[in-house]
Every structure is written in C-alpha cells, then in structure tokens.
Design a protein around this motif. Sequence first.
Motif, PDB file in Angstrom:
ATOM      1  N   ASN A  49     -20.161   0.755   1.029  1.00  0.00           N
ATOM      2  CA  ASN A  49     -18.837   1.059   0.379  1.00  0.00           C
ATOM      3  C   ASN A  49     -18.850   0.529  -0.971  1.00  0.00           C
ATOM      4  O   ASN A  49     -18.498  -0.627  -1.410  1.00  0.00           O
ATOM      5  CB  ASN A  49     -17.510   0.671   1.270  1.00  0.00           C
ATOM      6  CG  ASN A  49     -16.287   1.435   0.464  1.00  0.00           C
ATOM      7  OD1 ASN A  49     -16.577   1.824  -0.428  1.00  0.00           O
ATOM      8  ND2 ASN A  49     -15.335   1.177   1.275  1.00  0.00           N
ATOM      9  N   TRP A  52     -18.072  -3.104  -2.753  1.00  0.00           N
ATOM     10  CA  TRP A  52     -17.801  -4.186  -1.771  1.00  0.00           C
ATOM     11  C   TRP A  52     -19.348  -4.528  -0.975  1.00  0.00           C
ATOM     12  O   TRP A  52     -19.249  -5.716  -0.780  1.00  0.00           O
ATOM     13  CB  TRP A  52     -16.867  -3.523  -0.939  1.00  0.00           C
ATOM     14  CG  TRP A  52     -15.617  -3.324  -1.660  1.00  0.00           C
ATOM     15  CD1 TRP A  52     -15.261  -2.032  -2.172  1.00  0.00           C
ATOM     16  CD2 TRP A  52     -14.416  -4.349  -2.173  1.00  0.00           C
ATOM     17  NE1 TRP A  52     -14.004  -2.199  -2.775  1.00  0.00           N
ATOM     18  CE2 TRP A  52     -13.675  -3.520  -2.855  1.00  0.00           C
ATOM     19  CE3 TRP A  52     -14.596  -5.658  -2.016  1.00  0.00           C
ATOM     20  CZ2 TRP A  52     -12.750  -4.379  -3.542  1.00  0.00           C
ATOM     21  CZ3 TRP A  52     -13.550  -6.116  -2.589  1.00  0.00           C
ATOM     22  CH2 TRP A  52     -12.438  -5.494  -3.302  1.00  0.00           C
ATOM     23  N   GLY A 120     -15.292  -3.168   2.390  1.00  0.00           N
ATOM     24  CA  GLY A 120     -14.234  -2.527   1.475  1.00  0.00           C
ATOM     25  C   GLY A 120     -13.103  -1.821   2.338  1.00  0.00           C
ATOM     26  O   GLY A 120     -12.215  -1.259   1.919  1.00  0.00           O
ATOM     27  N   ASN A 122      -9.441  -1.380   3.941  1.00  0.00           N
ATOM     28  CA  ASN A 122      -8.300  -1.827   3.559  1.00  0.00           C
ATOM     29  C   ASN A 122      -7.099  -1.903   4.560  1.00  0.00           C
ATOM     30  O   ASN A 122      -7.489  -1.897   5.670  1.00  0.00           O
ATOM     31  CB  ASN A 122      -7.706  -0.769   2.581  1.00  0.00           C
ATOM     32  CG  ASN A 122      -7.266   0.665   3.080  1.00  0.00           C
ATOM     33  OD1 ASN A 122      -6.699   0.870   4.192  1.00  0.00           O
ATOM     34  ND2 ASN A 122      -7.682   1.601   2.656  1.00  0.00           N
ATOM     35  N   SER A 140      -7.400  -3.500  -5.300  1.00  0.00           N
ATOM     36  CA  SER A 140      -8.047  -2.414  -6.335  1.00  0.00           C
ATOM     37  C   SER A 140      -7.561  -1.189  -6.499  1.00  0.00           C
ATOM     38  O   SER A 140      -6.520  -1.042  -5.467  1.00  0.00           O
ATOM     39  CB  SER A 140      -9.573  -2.396  -5.736  1.00  0.00           C
ATOM     40  OG  SER A 140      -9.854  -1.519  -4.540  1.00  0.00           O
ATOM     41  N   ARG A 141      -7.983  -0.308  -7.104  1.00  0.00           N
ATOM     42  CA  ARG A 141      -7.215   1.331  -7.231  1.00  0.00           C
ATOM     43  C   ARG A 141      -8.586   2.160  -6.732  1.00  0.00           C
ATOM     44  O   ARG A 141      -9.775   1.928  -7.221  1.00  0.00           O
ATOM     45  CB  ARG A 141      -7.068   1.410  -8.642  1.00  0.00           C
ATOM     46  CG  ARG A 141      -5.914   0.352  -9.086  1.00  0.00           C
ATOM     47  CD  ARG A 141      -4.445   1.145  -8.729  1.00  0.00           C
ATOM     48  NE  ARG A 141      -3.477   0.022  -9.179  1.00  0.00           N
ATOM     49  CZ  ARG A 141      -2.257   0.283  -8.704  1.00  0.00           C
ATOM     50  NH1 ARG A 141      -1.946   1.310  -8.032  1.00  0.00           N
ATOM     51  NH2 ARG A 141      -1.269  -0.615  -9.229  1.00  0.00           N
ATOM     52  N   ASP A 142      -8.225   2.981  -5.933  1.00  0.00           N
ATOM     53  CA  ASP A 142      -9.060   4.090  -5.810  1.00  0.00           C
ATOM     54  C   ASP A 142      -9.224   5.104  -6.807  1.00  0.00           C
ATOM     55  O   ASP A 142      -8.707   4.920  -7.585  1.00  0.00           O
ATOM     56  CB  ASP A 142      -8.790   4.607  -4.201  1.00  0.00           C
ATOM     57  CG  ASP A 142      -7.728   5.656  -4.261  1.00  0.00           C
ATOM     58  OD1 ASP A 142      -7.136   5.906  -5.292  1.00  0.00           O
ATOM     59  OD2 ASP A 142      -7.088   5.756  -2.993  1.00  0.00           O
ATOM     60  N   SER A 143     -10.142   6.091  -6.649  1.00  0.00           N
ATOM     61  CA  SER A 143     -10.316   7.120  -7.476  1.00  0.00           C
ATOM     62  C   SER A 143      -9.100   8.092  -7.839  1.00  0.00           C
ATOM     63  O   SER A 143      -9.011   8.504  -8.978  1.00  0.00           O
ATOM     64  CB  SER A 143     -11.282   7.998  -7.196  1.00  0.00           C
ATOM     65  OG  SER A 143     -11.007   8.481  -5.884  1.00  0.00           O
ATOM     66  N   HIS A 144      -8.021   7.929  -7.167  1.00  0.00           N
ATOM     67  CA  HIS A 144      -6.892   8.619  -7.286  1.00  0.00           C
ATOM     68  C   HIS A 144      -5.702   7.536  -7.895  1.00  0.00           C
ATOM     69  O   HIS A 144      -4.538   8.084  -8.215  1.00  0.00           O
ATOM     70  CB  HIS A 144      -6.191   9.177  -5.968  1.00  0.00           C
ATOM     71  CG  HIS A 144      -7.273  10.149  -5.433  1.00  0.00           C
ATOM     72  ND1 HIS A 144      -7.424  11.354  -6.066  1.00  0.00           N
ATOM     73  CD2 HIS A 144      -8.014   9.821  -4.338  1.00  0.00           C
ATOM     74  CE1 HIS A 144      -8.309  11.945  -5.077  1.00  0.00           C
ATOM     75  NE2 HIS A 144      -8.738  11.210  -4.106  1.00  0.00           N
ATOM     76  N   GLN A 148      -5.168  -0.214  -3.328  1.00  0.00           N
ATOM     77  CA  GLN A 148      -5.885  -0.469  -2.063  1.00  0.00           C
ATOM     78  C   GLN A 148      -5.712  -2.033  -1.633  1.00  0.00           C
ATOM     79  O   GLN A 148      -6.333  -2.760  -2.697  1.00  0.00           O
ATOM     80  CB  GLN A 148      -7.222  -0.073  -1.858  1.00  0.00           C
ATOM     81  CG  GLN A 148      -7.694   1.340  -2.142  1.00  0.00           C
ATOM     82  CD  GLN A 148      -7.185   2.189  -1.050  1.00  0.00           C
ATOM     83  OE1 GLN A 148      -7.671   1.918  -0.024  1.00  0.00           O
ATOM     84  NE2 GLN A 148      -6.037   3.029  -1.432  1.00  0.00           N
ATOM     85  N   HIS A 150      -7.346  -5.050   0.353  1.00  0.00           N
ATOM     86  CA  HIS A 150      -8.626  -5.358   1.311  1.00  0.00           C
ATOM     87  C   HIS A 150      -8.344  -6.439   2.111  1.00  0.00           C
ATOM     88  O   HIS A 150      -7.818  -7.336   1.895  1.00  0.00           O
ATOM     89  CB  HIS A 150      -9.894  -5.592   0.321  1.00  0.00           C
ATOM     90  CG  HIS A 150     -10.008  -4.131  -0.771  1.00  0.00           C
ATOM     91  ND1 HIS A 150     -10.875  -3.109  -0.166  1.00  0.00           N
ATOM     92  CD2 HIS A 150      -9.600  -4.029  -2.050  1.00  0.00           C
ATOM     93  CE1 HIS A 150     -10.901  -2.301  -1.112  1.00  0.00           C
ATOM     94  NE2 HIS A 150     -10.157  -2.789  -2.080  1.00  0.00           N
TER      95      HIS A 150
END
Length: 176
Positions: A49, A52, A120, A122, A140-144, A148, A150
């Motif tokens: 992933n 990660w 990775g 969450n 962290s931030r996802d693609s949107h 997130q 972890h």
Amino acid sequence: MGHRGNRLAAVLALAAVVSVAGCGTYPADPSGTLERVAAGTLRVGASENGDWVKFSAASGGGQGTQPASPRPDEDVQGTEAELVRRFAARLGAEIEWVSGTEHVLAEELKHAELDLVIGGLNDKTPWAQHGGLTRVYAESRDSHGALQKHVMLVPLGENAFLLELDKFLMEAKEQR
C-alpha cells in the motif's frame, strides 16, 4: 458488632486484593504473544500500500498471491516495514514476513497464524473484527484530501503485546 463487622469487612477486602494481585500480570496475553515473540520470531503480514508497505520489483512486487506467501526480509520496504523492523529489534525478535491481501492476512491473524498485520490500515478498517487495533500512530491525507488515521492490526485479546507495540509506536511518533 460494629467493630467486629468493620474488621471482618477490612479482612475480606484485604483478602480480595491479595488474591487478585496473585492472579498474574495485567495486561496479559492469553496466547502468550509477547513472551513468544520476544527473542523469537515476529510473524508479520504485509499488504502492499503506497509508501506504507512496498515490495521490491525483483521478486515480482504486487499484492502477493492467494493464499499469503512468504517474503524475504530485503523484499519488504516502506514506512511501516521499517517501524516493524525497529520494534522487532527492540524485542530481540527475527521477522517472518508474509504478503497477501488485507482480507487474507486478517483471516490468518484471526486464526493465530500471524502476530501483526501492516499495510497502511486506518482506524476505520473493516478488519477490526479480526484483530485489535493499535492506537493511531500516524495521520495522512488520501487522494481526496480525507484524513486517514493509521493503525496496525494485532491478535484479539493479546493486550500485553498490544501495549508494548503501542508504547513503541508512540515513542517513534514523538521522535519524528
């Protein structure tokens, strides 16, 4: 009967405290994960992933096949893989890496074939019913752009192992 009743209550309370104290340590691992892993082998399921967990291209990379498959140590890379290596070193343990999908690894964890699952994950992972979650140790931030939080996945009820891993992850978080 006032003094006698109070004295009896105090004696019974003391006996209860002594008997509970003699029942062992808390938290405990019903299956003895921490004791078995320390100076032994930590069985880690890794699901590829992003940064990660990554597998080297030399061994084919990818998600692994069904069922989970063993991986050599040098093949498993990424942020979580490095954290696991440091945790294992702290315990004096060797790592036995296994790769697969989150589903396959969660099933193996549930059936006591693994001690830890990374990839990775969450705090909203659907695999929480198969294992216990560590505390959130990274964000962290996802693609949107969604946040997130972890976590890693450990065997259900192995609270001493979970506590030791949580302490390690919190120390590692503070060092960043």
